[in-house]
Scaffold this active site. Structure first.
Site, mmCIF file in Angstrom:
data_model
loop_
_atom_site.group_PDB
_atom_site.id
_atom_site.type_symbol
_atom_site.label_atom_id
_atom_site.label_comp_id
_atom_site.label_asym_id
_atom_site.label_seq_id
_atom_site.Cartn_x
_atom_site.Cartn_y
_atom_site.Cartn_z
ATOM 1 N N HIS A 57 -0.153 -11.760 -4.485
ATOM 2 C CA HIS A 57 -0.188 -10.332 -4.141
ATOM 3 C C HIS A 57 -0.102 -9.505 -5.412
ATOM 4 O O HIS A 57 0.930 -9.475 -6.083
ATOM 5 C CB HIS A 57 0.970 -9.970 -3.203
ATOM 6 N N HIS A 59 -2.054 -5.820 -7.642
ATOM 7 C CA HIS A 59 -2.920 -4.633 -7.628
ATOM 8 C C HIS A 59 -3.536 -4.479 -9.013
ATOM 9 O O HIS A 59 -3.026 -3.754 -9.866
ATOM 10 C CB HIS A 59 -2.124 -3.387 -7.243
ATOM 11 N N GLN A 152 -5.583 2.006 0.845
ATOM 12 C CA GLN A 152 -4.282 2.471 0.356
ATOM 13 C C GLN A 152 -3.766 3.691 1.113
ATOM 14 O O GLN A 152 -2.577 3.817 1.381
ATOM 15 C CB GLN A 152 -4.397 2.818 -1.128
ATOM 16 N N GLU A 213 6.301 -2.222 4.818
ATOM 17 C CA GLU A 213 6.963 -2.021 3.528
ATOM 18 C C GLU A 213 7.828 -0.775 3.638
ATOM 19 O O GLU A 213 7.503 0.311 3.165
ATOM 20 C CB GLU A 213 5.935 -1.882 2.402
ATOM 21 N N ASP A 309 2.885 -8.241 -7.565
ATOM 22 C CA ASP A 309 2.594 -6.937 -6.988
ATOM 23 C C ASP A 309 2.114 -5.936 -8.036
ATOM 24 O O ASP A 309 1.000 -5.436 -7.952
ATOM 25 C CB ASP A 309 3.810 -6.390 -6.231
ATOM 26 N N TRP A 315 3.970 2.375 -9.733
ATOM 27 C CA TRP A 315 5.104 1.912 -8.939
ATOM 28 C C TRP A 315 6.150 1.149 -9.752
ATOM 29 O O TRP A 315 7.284 1.042 -9.357
ATOM 30 C CB TRP A 315 4.601 1.015 -7.800
#
Length: 424
Positions: A57, A59, A152, A213, A309, A315
């Site tokens: 996982h 991005h 998203q 989430e 992630d 983030w």
């Protein structure tokens, strides 16, 4: 021809003094004292040889964009999403490609040779899709990059997201994604799951959804995802990522939920670094950890992987592509400190994500692709403790990255002595 013999390796299953024979880029034997000469050799020196690390996982479209257009001051998930929305109009395809390629170089040096990356499809230009398809082509000789069409801003919440997702799949994106908890209502979230799962079933695709989430124990979209996976015969092809609301759910409900996931063949991906950072932000004390119920799912036989992630994006301001760091955080957050549990954490960044991604030829058995890593450690637990250098990273029988083990020069009573950092 990519022929190679590795001598005197330790394996993650506890076997010692093992040789690995590679011919034409594939493993043909894994056993002690293989009698062969006249081919390139690597001496593992008793160090751990394992299959490559796999990140289930990530991005990659946002990687290394930290500080653009500004820093996430609150450190929250929602501000990160807002920041990404501000950045999207200013993205260029070349910048996306350059950042992703730089990260792939980092990954390979860390023995990370397979990544599943979600790619935002809510920008109608689909710049990120085009960029990562180009990156996938460029890195194919040394890294497997699997792409997820990720709405998203919400499949139903964002204009044209449904059309854009179908366009992305037609362009060559591999997996159907979603984010039901970010839709406007619980009903819209459930409807997005139905639409996406039916779309995946029609086209024979895998599904990987950002699911629940949230710290809200009433965010229960994983139940709906499991229902549609079972209804549509998608067992073994569906994954729920994050699942952080499960950390806040009552035990009775979870005692029903986990068997439903098991029956539906739904896998789970936790993201320890990001879950522990973003969740519990509204808590004072006591504070929730936020990561999903990893030990309980593993005990029931649900496949569980750990993902990185984010690395230096809106983030998360940290990260270096090291899946041992991810596994170490998962170990601590889930309190998985028994010998068996620590081995499970190592599996969560190797074997388990390879299974979830459906990687072909992954492993150390004869017939598998000759992809493996030799670490400056003797076993998986020592690797988790030290996060050591990757002495050799091998892809299809060819060394693609090499790092010397650190040696400390000590002065003892006027005598110089070299000591391996691992043992020192």
């Amino acid at each position: 021809m990519n022929d190679l013999i590795v001598r005197n390796a330790s394996l993650a299953d506890g076997r010692r003094h093992i040789d690995i024979l590679v011919r034409d880029g594939k493993i043909v034997a894994t056993e002690p004292a293989i009698a062969v000469t006249g081919m390139p050799e690597l001496d593992a020196g008793g160090d751990l040889l394992c299959s490559p690390f796999v990140d289930a996982h990530f991005h990659m479209d946002a990687v290394l964009s930290y500080g653009q257009p500004r820093v996430n001051q609150s450190g929250t998930l929602l501000e990160g999403i807002a920041l990404w929305g501000e950045l999207k109009p200013h993205l260029t395809q070349q910048a996306l490609v350059d950042r992703a390629l730089q990260y792939c170089d980092w990954a390979v040096a860390k023995g990370l040779l397979a990544i599943r990356s979600h790619v935002d499809i809510c920008d109608p230009r689909l710049l990120a899709v085009e960029a990562l398809l180009e990156v996938r082509k460029q890195v194919a000789p040394y890294l497997d990059l699997q792409l997820v069409a990720f709405p998203q801003d919400g499949l139903l919440r964002s204009a044209d997201a449904w059309t854009n997702l179908q366009r992305a799949i037609a362009m060559g994106v591999d997996v159907v994604g979603g984010i039901p908890h970010f839709e406007r209502t619980m009903q819209d979230g459930a409807e997005s799951i139905r639409l996406l799962c039916e779309f995946a079933a029609e086209r024979g695709l895998m599904v990987d959804m950002h699911c629940d989430e949230s710290d809200d124990p009433m965010s229960r979209h994983i139940e709906t995802l499991a229902y549609h996976a079972h209804r549509l015969g998608l067992q073994g092809r569906v994954t729920g990522s994050h699942l952080t609301s499960m950390h806040s759910m009552d035990n009775y409900y979870v005692s029903k939920l986990l068997p439903l996931m098991k029956e539906a063949g739904v896998a789970a991906i936790a993201n320890p670094l990001i879950n522990i950072t973003l969740q519990g932000r509204h808590d004072h004390y006591p504070k929730r950890r936020g990561m999903t119920r990893v030990p309980e799912m593993l005990a029931l036989g649900i496949p569980v992987a750990f993902g990185h992630d984010c690395v230096m994006d809106p983030w998360y301001s940290m990260g270096a592509g090291d899946m041992l760091e991810v596994a170490s955080m998962g170990l601590h957050v889930a309190q998985m400190t028994s010998q068996a549990a620590m081995h499970q954490c190592f599996d969560a960044v190797t074997r388990n994500p390879a299974q979830i991604l459906g990687l072909q030829g992954y492993g150390l058995e004869p017939g598998c692709q000759a992809d493996f890593v030799i670490l400056d450690a003797r076993d998986p637990i020592e690797a988790l403790r030290l996060r050591p250098v990757r002495r050799y990273v091998v892809r299809r029988g060819r060394v693609i990255s090499q790092t010397a083990a650190p040696i400390a020069q000590l002065s003892l009573d006027g005598r110089q002595q070299s000591v391996n950092f691992r043992l020192g």
